[in-house]
Design an enzyme around this catalytic site. Structure first.
Site, PDB file in Angstrom:
ATOM      1  N   ASP A   1       0.826  -1.204   0.000  1.00  0.00           N
ATOM      2  CA  ASP A   1       0.000   0.000   0.000  1.00  0.00           C
ATOM      3  C   ASP A   1       0.862   1.256   0.000  1.00  0.00           C
ATOM      4  OD1 ASP A   1      -2.607   1.069  -0.111  1.00  0.00           O
ATOM      5  OD2 ASP A   1      -2.584   1.508   2.030  1.00  0.00           O
TER       6      ASP A   1
ATOM      7  N   CYS B   1     -10.669   3.800  -5.355  1.00  0.00           N
ATOM      8  CA  CYS B   1      -9.791   3.815  -4.188  1.00  0.00           C
ATOM      9  C   CYS B   1     -10.336   4.755  -3.118  1.00  0.00           C
ATOM     10  CB  CYS B   1      -8.376   4.223  -4.600  1.00  0.00           C
ATOM     11  SG  CYS B   1      -7.175   4.055  -3.261  1.00  0.00           S
TER      12      CYS B   1
ATOM     13  N   TYR C   1     -12.801   2.412  -0.163  1.00  0.00           N
ATOM     14  CA  TYR C   1     -12.190   2.514   1.166  1.00  0.00           C
ATOM     15  C   TYR C   1     -13.108   3.237   2.141  1.00  0.00           C
ATOM     16  CZ  TYR C   1      -7.587   0.440   0.604  1.00  0.00           C
ATOM     17  OH  TYR C   1      -6.565  -0.455   0.455  1.00  0.00           O
TER      18      TYR C   1
ATOM     19  N   TYR D   1      -9.900   5.171   7.846  1.00  0.00           N
ATOM     20  CA  TYR D   1     -10.794   5.219   6.694  1.00  0.00           C
ATOM     21  C   TYR D   1     -12.260   5.411   7.079  1.00  0.00           C
ATOM     22  CZ  TYR D   1      -6.684   3.985   4.104  1.00  0.00           C
ATOM     23  OH  TYR D   1      -5.426   4.018   3.559  1.00  0.00           O
TER      24      TYR D   1
ATOM     25  N   GLU E   1      -9.133  -3.413  -6.615  1.00  0.00           N
ATOM     26  CA  GLU E   1      -9.219  -3.235  -5.166  1.00  0.00           C
ATOM     27  C   GLU E   1      -9.348  -4.590  -4.473  1.00  0.00           C
ATOM     28  OE1 GLU E   1      -9.009  -0.620  -3.052  1.00  0.00           O
ATOM     29  OE2 GLU E   1      -8.369   0.618  -4.751  1.00  0.00           O
TER      30      GLU E   1
END
Length: 220
Positions: free
Chosen positions: A47, A135, A139, A163, A205
Site C-alpha cells: 500500500d 480507491c 475505502y 478510513y 481493489e
C-alpha cells in the site's frame, strides 16, 4: 422523485465486487483480530508503494482539471496520499518488526498502478477521475462497515479508524459529486468508458487485498 445519478449506476455495476470485498478473509481477519501479521505487513508494504503512484495519478487529474477548485483539490489529495505513505511507513512499519519494509513492487500493485497511470495519461479527464474513484469510494464504504465492528487488535483498529473518519468521508463525497458533474458533460460513449474504468479499478481493489492475504510474490 429524485433522478438516478451516474454514480448510482457506477456503484450498481460493482455491487457484486464490493460484496466479495466485504466477505474477503483479509477484512474479516482485520475485524476479528485473526489476520496474520505477515498478511498485514504485506498489505502495508504494497500500500505504501501503491500510494506513490496513486498520488501521481491524482496529480495528473489535477493538472487536467479545467476549474481551479478541482486542480487544488486533486493536488491536495495527491499530497495527502504521499503523507499517508510516509505515515504508514513510520507508524505501522515500526510495529511490524525491526526489518525494513520491502520496497519491491509486486504483481498486483504494479498492474493496478499501471492501469491508473494509463487512464490518467491516455484517457480523458473524466475517465481518469472514474479510474481513481474506487480507491476513494470503496475505502470509505469499507471504513464505515469496519468502524462499526472495529477490532480487538489495537493495530488493526487504528487502521480501520483512518478510513472511517468523517474528514475522509467528506473528501470522498466531493469526488463522487465531481464524477456526476463530469458524466453530465460527456458523450454516452465516454460515460461508458468511465464505467469500464471504474469497474476495472474496483476489481483491482479486491485483488489488492487478496494479494496480501495469499502473500503474493513474483512467480519467477
Amino acid at each position: 422523485m429524485s433522478l438516478r445519478r451516474f454514480t448510482d449506476e457506477l456503484w450498481s455495476d460493482i455491487e457484486p465486487i464490493y460484496a466479495e470485498i466485504l466477505e474477503h478473509p483479509f477484512l474479516r481477519g482485520l475485524t476479528d483480530g485473526s489476520l496474520p501479521r505477515t498478511a498485514f505487513r504485506h498489505f502495508v508494504e504494497q500500500d505504501s508503494l501503491y500510494l506513490r503512484d496513486y498520488a501521481r495519478a491524482l496529480a495528473l487529474c489535477g493538472a487536467r482539471a479545467p476549474e481551479t477548485e478541482s486542480v487544488q483539490a486533486f493536488l491536495s489529495d495527491a499530497a495527502g496520499a504521499i503523507a499517508a505513505e510516509q505515515e504508514m511507513l513510520a507508524g505501522f512499519g515500526e510495529e511490524l518488526g525491526e526489518e525494513p519494509l520491502s520496497q519491491e513492487v509486486l504483481p498486483t500493485t504494479r498492474a493496478y498502478t499501471s492501469y491508473l497511470l494509463a487512464a490518467a495519461y491516455g484517457g480523458s479527464y473524466a475517465e481518469a477521475v472514474a479510474a481513481v474513484l474506487p480507491c476513494y469510494w470503496i475505502y470509505a464504504r469499507v471504513g464505515e462497515q469496519l468502524l462499526a465492528k472495529s477490532s480487538p487488535d489495537p493495530l488493526y483498529a487504528r487502521w480501520i479508524a483512518v478510513y472511517g473518519d468523517e474528514s475522509f468521508q467528506e473528501i470522498v463525497r466531493r469526488v463522487v459529486a465531481l464524477t456526476d458533474e463530469l458524466a453530465e458533460q460527456v458523450s454516452p460513449a465516454e460515460r461508458q468508458r468511465m464505467r469500464e474504468r471504474f469497474t476495472v479499478a474496483s476489481r483491482y481493489e479486491w485483488m489488492f487485498w487478496n494479494a496480501a492475504w495469499i502473500g503474493e510474490r513474483w512467480p519467477v
